[in-house]
Design an enzyme around this catalytic site. Structure first.
Site, PDB file in Angstrom:
ATOM      1  N   GLU A 343       0.806  -1.222   0.000  1.00 43.16           N
ATOM      2  CA  GLU A 343       0.000   0.000   0.000  1.00 43.16           C
ATOM      3  C   GLU A 343       0.839   1.273   0.000  1.00 43.16           C
ATOM      4  O   GLU A 343       0.524   2.218   0.713  1.00 43.16           O
ATOM      5  CB  GLU A 343      -0.923   0.018   1.236  1.00 43.16           C
ATOM      6  CG  GLU A 343      -1.869  -1.153   1.287  1.00 43.16           C
ATOM      7  CD  GLU A 343      -2.682  -1.212   2.586  1.00 43.16           C
ATOM      8  OE1 GLU A 343      -3.870  -1.540   2.495  1.00 43.16           O
ATOM      9  OE2 GLU A 343      -2.132  -0.926   3.677  1.00 43.16           O
TER      10      GLU A 343
HETATM   11  C1  TNX Z   1      -4.385  -3.874   4.796  1.00 41.97           C
HETATM   12  S1  TNX Z   1      -2.926  -6.097   3.987  1.00 41.97           S
HETATM   13  C2  TNX Z   1      -3.099  -3.670   5.261  1.00 41.97           C
HETATM   14  C3  TNX Z   1      -2.907  -3.250   6.647  1.00 41.97           C
HETATM   15  C4  TNX Z   1      -4.209  -3.128   7.385  1.00 41.97           C
HETATM   16  C5  TNX Z   1      -5.126  -4.247   6.982  1.00 41.97           C
HETATM   17  C6  TNX Z   1      -6.402  -4.277   7.754  1.00 41.97           C
HETATM   18  C7  TNX Z   1      -1.762  -5.187   4.061  1.00 41.97           C
HETATM   19  C8  TNX Z   1      -0.540  -5.725   3.535  1.00 41.97           C
HETATM   20  N1  TNX Z   1      -1.959  -3.971   4.572  1.00 41.97           N
HETATM   21  O1  TNX Z   1      -2.180  -2.029   6.696  1.00 41.97           O
HETATM   22  O2  TNX Z   1      -3.946  -3.183   8.758  1.00 41.97           O
HETATM   23  O3  TNX Z   1      -5.408  -4.119   5.624  1.00 41.97           O
HETATM   24  O4  TNX Z   1      -7.151  -5.396   7.438  1.00 41.97           O
END
Ligand code: TNX
Length: 531
Positions: A343
């Site tokens: 992300e």
């Molecule tokens: C996505 S999955 C994220 C996290 C959040 C999570 C909550 C991922 C690699 N990153 O930063 O905590 O969703 O479900």
């Protein structure tokens, strides 16, 4: 005493357990005693091979000894004894040689059976002895976890229980399908203490989970001491950090090393993660020179993602990253070091690739295998790395291309394996962006057949991540992890041929009272008939 036996038989029939569950026991007293024993196949994760022998049960008694040679086998024996003494009240000495003819639980290294690998074991139960053989200590430990599930559930009572402690006769040969079976705990959104982490390690290792990934830094907090950048924890782990400002705390290096040792004694390897180049707001609050304009951002205690980025063009960034990787590698005996990479919406695509081209090789420089969320597959530098697949789709061209170049994969699809997703719309905790995940959904997929073009050879295993935006304490963690964690553990350990919802859900239902006896919180899913 007759009534529990009868009701267990009825329950067995009602749950449609396999023929194994109702041994072809012939007659009378010994037949009803045999029916009271737990069938060898009623284990989570499901064993590879089970061969029951009727009328050959072992009875654990006051004279039973645990036989193991000094060293790692005796250490496993000591742990087994500690698990068995409170409820049985028996002394269960761990001895290098057993007295002739006395009931014995033997833990023997040097099985010399290749197919058992490093973690497999062979368990045999006769009226005289329970014998667990393995090539390596990890296999003995796995075998003892199986044995605990074959003893009556009251074995998990914290105080003495008067009853007979029998184990059904026969044999099990068992070994994992995948080498990597992980759980992940998010320390950043709410800090969880070393005691809470130890408790989680205890519970996951029962299901033959062998890696615990600790997500140690994110926008809301930094949770691991780094000597060369001390404000990361004094500021980033201090009061007011975490979601809603109520998750402060951090692990000192001594805490971390203790956890590594505690986990290792349960054959669990700690995998540390520092998330970058995104998810770095807490680091930038502590050290404004990690931003491009040198201005500290405000601390964040909300749950938004994707807004922070390290400054890709700054050499300070790489000095910071290398210091962190070096210190983390030095306190981590396991082979993996996770650098996040998910992300990074505030980093341009070109900058992301520039960053990974420099940072992925740094992990190797300090002797570790780089591990990151599946976005790292965009970088050709990921060829020697492990990518953790977390997306919800079943196609991912970047991942398929990376796999062709050598990248290995851990499967954690968010819509199957994320333990922080709500079970259903009424779940008091958790999130729902990847959907609701009831236990049957968590169980109903195949890690080697989930993403098109990413097959069994590319997949080293599975992991069940638990993000803690909504989770503050151990009860919260347990309620979300159980019973879905055992579902993921079974997908990681058991042969694909054993996957079967009816079987899994009946074994799970029978397992529930063990959590209750140990004081472990769990979600009593309506999809399961709880025993
Ligand atoms: C996505 S999955 C994220 C996290 C959040 C999570 C909550 C991922 C690699 N990153 O930063 O905590 O969703 O479900």
């Amino acid at each position: 005493m007759a009534r529990p036996v009868v009701s267990r038989m009825l329950l067995t029939a009602a749950l449609g357990l396999s023929a194994v569950a109702a041994p072809a026991a012939a007659s009378t007293a010994s037949a009803s005693a045999a029916a009271a024993e737990i069938p060898l196949a009623r284990v989570i994760p499901a064993p590879a091979e089970v061969s029951p022998v009727a009328g050959a049960a072992f009875r654990l008694g006051p004279r039973t000894v645990i036989r193991a040679r000094p060293g790692p086998a005796a250490a496993v024996g000591d742990q087994l004894a500690r698990a068995l003494r409170p409820s049985t009240g028996y002394p269960l000495p761990v001895v290098p040689a057993a007295p002739r003819g006395g009931p014995t639980i033997s833990l023997l290294l040097g099985a010399g059976e290749r197919r058992l690998g490093d973690e497999g074991y062979r368990l045999s139960v006769t009226p005289e002895a329970v014998t667990i053989r393995a090539n390596r200590p990890a296999g003995l430990f796995a075998g003892t976890q199986t044995l605990l599930q074959l003893l009556p559930k009251e074995i998990d009572s914290p105080t003495p229980v008067r009853r007979t402690w029998s184990v059904a006769g026969g044999g099990i040969v068992d070994y994992p399908r995948f080498a990597y079976r992980g759980a992940m705990l998010d320390e950043a959104r709410h800090f969880h203490t070393p005691d809470e982490i130890r408790s989680y390690i205890d519970e996951i290792s029962r299901f033959k989970i062998n890696h615990l990934h600790l997500h140690l830094a994110d926008d809301q907090g930094w949770r691991i001491q780094i000597d060369s950048w001390p404000r990361l924890t004094t500021v980033g782990g201090g009061p007011g950090t975490g979601v809603d400002g109520v998750g402060p705390g951090f692990l000192t290096k001594a805490d971390y090393r203790d956890l590594v040792r505690y986990a290792a004694a349960r054959y669990v390897t700690i995998v540390p993660e520092i998330d970058m180049p995104g998810h770095v707001n807490a680091a930038q609050v502590a050290y404004p020179e990690l931003t491009c304009d040198g201005v500290a951002p405000p601390p964040r205690t909300d749950t938004a993602v994707g807004y922070s980025s390290l400054c890709i063009s700054s050499e300070t960034t790489y000095r910071f990253v290398e210091d962190v990787i070096r210190e983390l590698a030095a306190m981590t005996p396991g082979r993996y070091l996770h650098i996040g990479g998910d992300e990074a919406h505030a980093t341009t695509e070109a900058d992301y690739l520039t960053f990974q081209r420099r940072v992925l090789p740094l992990v190797a420089k300090y002797g570790k295998t780089a591990y990151g969320w599946n976005e790292i597959a965009k970088s050709s530098a990921s060829a020697h790395a492990v990518a953790q697949y977390w997306n919800t789709g079943t196609t991912n061209p970047d991942l398929v291309a990376a796999v062709a170049a050598g990248t290995r994969v851990v499967m954690s699809p968010a819509n199957k394996a994320y333990l922080d997703m709500k079970y259903d719309p009424n779940t008091r905790l958790g999130l729902s962006w990847a959907g609701y995940i009831e236990v049957r959904t968590a169980y109903g997929w195949d890690p080697a057949n989930h993403v098109t073009g990413v097959g069994e050879d590319a997949v080293i295993g599975v992991e069940a991540p638990l993000w803690s935006e909504t989770l503050r304490n151990l009860d919260d963690i347990e309620f979300m992890a159980f019973p879905r964690l055992p579902a993921i553990a079974e997908l990681g350990w058991s042969p694909a041929a054993t996957h079967d919802w009816a079987s899994f859900s009946s074994r799970l239902g029978a397992y529930g009272p063990r959590w209750t006896l140990r004081g472990v919180d769990f979600y009593p899913s309506p999809q399961v008939t709880w025993g």
